[in-house]
Scaffold this active site. Structure first.
Site, PDB file in Angstrom:
ATOM      1  N   HIS A 349      -4.670  10.918   1.905  1.00  0.00           N
ATOM      2  CA  HIS A 349      -5.820  10.517   2.731  1.00  0.00           C
ATOM      3  C   HIS A 349      -6.905   9.874   1.866  1.00  0.00           C
ATOM      4  O   HIS A 349      -7.388   8.781   2.166  1.00  0.00           O
ATOM      5  CB  HIS A 349      -6.365  11.757   3.447  1.00  0.00           C
ATOM      6  N   GLU A 350      -7.264  10.538   0.767  1.00  0.00           N
ATOM      7  CA  GLU A 350      -8.385  10.029  -0.052  1.00  0.00           C
ATOM      8  C   GLU A 350      -8.018   8.716  -0.744  1.00  0.00           C
ATOM      9  O   GLU A 350      -8.806   7.780  -0.778  1.00  0.00           O
ATOM     10  CB  GLU A 350      -8.815  11.074  -1.084  1.00  0.00           C
ATOM     11  N   HIS A 353      -8.354   5.832   1.510  1.00  0.00           N
ATOM     12  CA  HIS A 353      -9.711   5.287   1.675  1.00  0.00           C
ATOM     13  C   HIS A 353      -9.942   4.151   0.674  1.00  0.00           C
ATOM     14  O   HIS A 353     -10.588   3.148   0.993  1.00  0.00           O
ATOM     15  CB  HIS A 353     -10.769   6.376   1.475  1.00  0.00           C
ATOM     16  N   GLU A 373     -10.846   6.393   9.285  1.00  0.00           N
ATOM     17  CA  GLU A 373     -10.370   7.781   9.143  1.00  0.00           C
ATOM     18  C   GLU A 373      -8.923   7.932   9.625  1.00  0.00           C
ATOM     19  O   GLU A 373      -8.123   8.618   8.991  1.00  0.00           O
ATOM     20  CB  GLU A 373     -11.288   8.735   9.912  1.00  0.00           C
ATOM     21  N   HIS A 433     -14.541  11.369  12.037  1.00  0.00           N
ATOM     22  CA  HIS A 433     -13.384  12.259  11.956  1.00  0.00           C
ATOM     23  C   HIS A 433     -12.930  12.717  13.339  1.00  0.00           C
ATOM     24  O   HIS A 433     -11.934  13.428  13.453  1.00  0.00           O
ATOM     25  CB  HIS A 433     -13.702  13.476  11.084  1.00  0.00           C
TER      26      HIS A 433
HETATM   27 ZN   LIG Z   1     -11.567  10.676   5.090  1.00  0.00          ZN
END
Ligand SMILES: [Zn+2]
Length: 531
Positions: A349-350, A353, A373, A433
């Site tokens: 996930h990170e 980004h 997100e 989110h």
């Molecule tokens: Zn995030």
């Protein structure tokens, strides 16, 4: 969190014998009062010792010290290792170690062989070369995306001079990224030295979330191993509980180890390397997912790795990506139910980004923020599927390991109490989110279809917002559509309607206008009320 509370955590978690001895010595000496103790105190004392003994260390105007490592002996003796810069340029051969007693009094020094005279004599030359506009020979590979030239002060041997240190990236025998470091005189272009940038080693990691695994580490020239991934360029560091907002790429300390066996396999572990095993391995899985699925070489598609920090903050139950730092930062969880935030889908996930920033750069508010997100949730989950790990299996739950039983889920996002299942005019007003729910729900429906279904032992039941029945095409095809939509068609202000158009364009490119895949992508968007 105050510095004192973070150093208490560190003491509690770290080498108790060594720190106890250090405290005892400090107290007897009667110098404790407000002075920093432990690692921070040792660094402050060492800096003062270098400044006070400038001649001993060849330390002069324009120089600066960058902490590299600190070793605290059981008897209180401190060894603080620094790299040196001059006018902000790294000085190759300028590294030094300050040895001091428990009260911080200088005992001895170790210095790289040739730095002393070299650093003194380089002083007048560097600004002259930099400011007089003298033509510096071009670094090898400048303008080539596969290389990373860096201006340095070469002081390791011979006459000190400005040099380009260039890491040229290529492909090894087995298709793996390989690199060579070439140092050239910046004025004459003459080669000073060249060596392979990788000394790859296979470490054994006892992870928190994926069992016992092999991790890619680097054998260090002086012995021992470091959590530097030689294949992908990632570096994993201990943030020592510094808060995320204070961290830059030079913060923290690189993980090193004598026998290349890391961690103890436990959650909430007192072994600080355990979370590092997961962070290091799962960042590698993410890199490999992008490389082997989409031929994307790293976050910026330039082959460069990121810095990964573990043990960020105090009871920080989160993780984040920073563009400016080019870093991932992971907290230790809430300390009660949530352990370290370093599992596969969180790292995926990170890092995603970063990929989003480097591509569509979806604005982190409104509907584009929800799409940003959702993109991280989608590819984070795909990394979990890609890894095929027997312990942390592929699922449609997000952060199921580090925030059990899950933080968000894809089949019916509203089950988390805040996320949207269906698009509405108000969805852009939700937290990013939660507005991500529409995108996550679309991803699930297009992958697995509507209704009840058990996948890898987890039961899902996905409704549609328009009463339709959707048949899925599998998550790999949907992820391929989403990756092409993200990297080719979406822009910073894309909203859900725009995401439908972008993903249909992508599906048309990949599978054709009349394909089952195109129709499934369209049907899934309609099923989440994005028409
Ligand atoms: Zn995030």
């Amino acid at each position: 969190m105050s510095p004192s509370s973070s150093s208490r955590r560190r003491l509690a978690a770290g080498a108790i014998a060594a720190t106890a001895a250090l405290i005892a010595a400090t107290v007897t000496a009667g110098t404790a009062s407000a002075a920093p103790t432990g690692r921070d105190g040792a660094i402050a004392q060492a800096r003062a010792n270098v400044a006070r003994n400038a001649a001993v260390f060849g330390f002069a105007d324009g120089q600066d010290l960058v902490v590299k490592d600190v070793v605290l002996d059981a008897d209180g003796t401190q060894h603080v290792r620094f790299d040196r810069t001059y006018l902000g340029l790294p000085v190759v051969g300028g590294d030094l170690v300050v040895h001091q007693d428990a009260r911080g009094r200088l005992k001895d020094s170790s210095r790289a062989a040739a730095h002393d005279a070299a650093v003194r004599t380089i002083v007048p030359k560097v600004p002259a070369q930099l400011t007089a506009g003298r033509a510096l020979a071009a670094a090898p590979g400048v303008g080539d995306a596969a290389s990373t030239p860096e201006l340095v002060v070469w002081a390791a041997d011979g006459t000190p001079r400005l040099a380009w240190r260039t890491t040229v990236r290529g492909t090894g025998d087995h298709g793996q990224p390989a690199g060579r470091v070439i140092v050239t005189d910046a004025t004459t272009g003459e080669q000073i030295e060249a060596y392979d940038s990788e000394h790859q080693a296979a470490g054994t990691g006892h992870s928190e979330y994926t069992g016992d695994i092999t991790i890619d580490t680097t054998a260090q020239s002086g012995g021992g191993y470091a959590l530097i991934d030689p294949l992908r360029g990632h570096t994993t560091k201990d943030a020592h509980n510094a808060s995320a907002g204070t961290i830059n790429a030079n913060s923290g300390t690189l993980y090193t180890d004598a026998d290349n066996v890391w961690g103890d396999g436990r959650k909430f572990s007192t072994d600080r390397a355990t979370a590092a095993v997961d962070a290091h391995a799962n960042t590698a899985w993410t890199y490999d997912y992008y490389k082997n699925t989409f031929n994307r070489s790293g976050i910026k598609n330039d082959g460069k790795g990121a810095t990964v920090f573990v043990h960020v903050g105090t009871k920080w139950d989160n993780a984040q990506w920073s563009d400016s730092c080019f870093c991932m930062m992971t907290g230790d969880g809430d300390g009660v139910t949530d352990p370290e935030q370093v599992d596969l889908d969180t790292m995926g996930h990170e890092m995603t980004h970063g990929v989003t920033s480097a591509t569509a750069n979806l604005r982190y508010s409104g509907e584009s923020g929800g799409l940003n997100e959702a993109t991280s949730d989608i590819f984070g989950t795909m990394v979990e599927w890609y890894a095929g790990n027997a312990v942390d299996k592929g699922d449609y739950l997000f952060s199921d390991q580090s925030t059990p039983p899950w933080l968000r889920r894809f089949d019916k996002p509203s089950l988390d109490g805040g996320s949207a299942d269906c698009w509405s005019r108000k969805v852009g007003q939700l937290d990013v989110h939660n507005s991500s729910g529409v995108g996550n729900h679309w991803f699930y429906l297009a992958s697995e279809g509507s209704g009840a279904r058990t996948v890898n032992g987890v039961a899902y039941n996905s409704p549609t917002c328009n009463g339709s029945t959707v048949t899925g095409i599998g998550n790999q095809k949907v992820a391929a559509v989403w990756y092409r939509a993200l990297t080719v068609y979406m822009t910073s202000t894309t909203d859900y309607k725009g995401a439908r158009t972008a993903s249909l364009n992508a599906a048309k490119d990949l599978y054709g206008l009349n394909s089952t895949e195109y129709k499934a992508v369209a049907a899934a968007w309609s099923a989440v009320s994005v028409a």
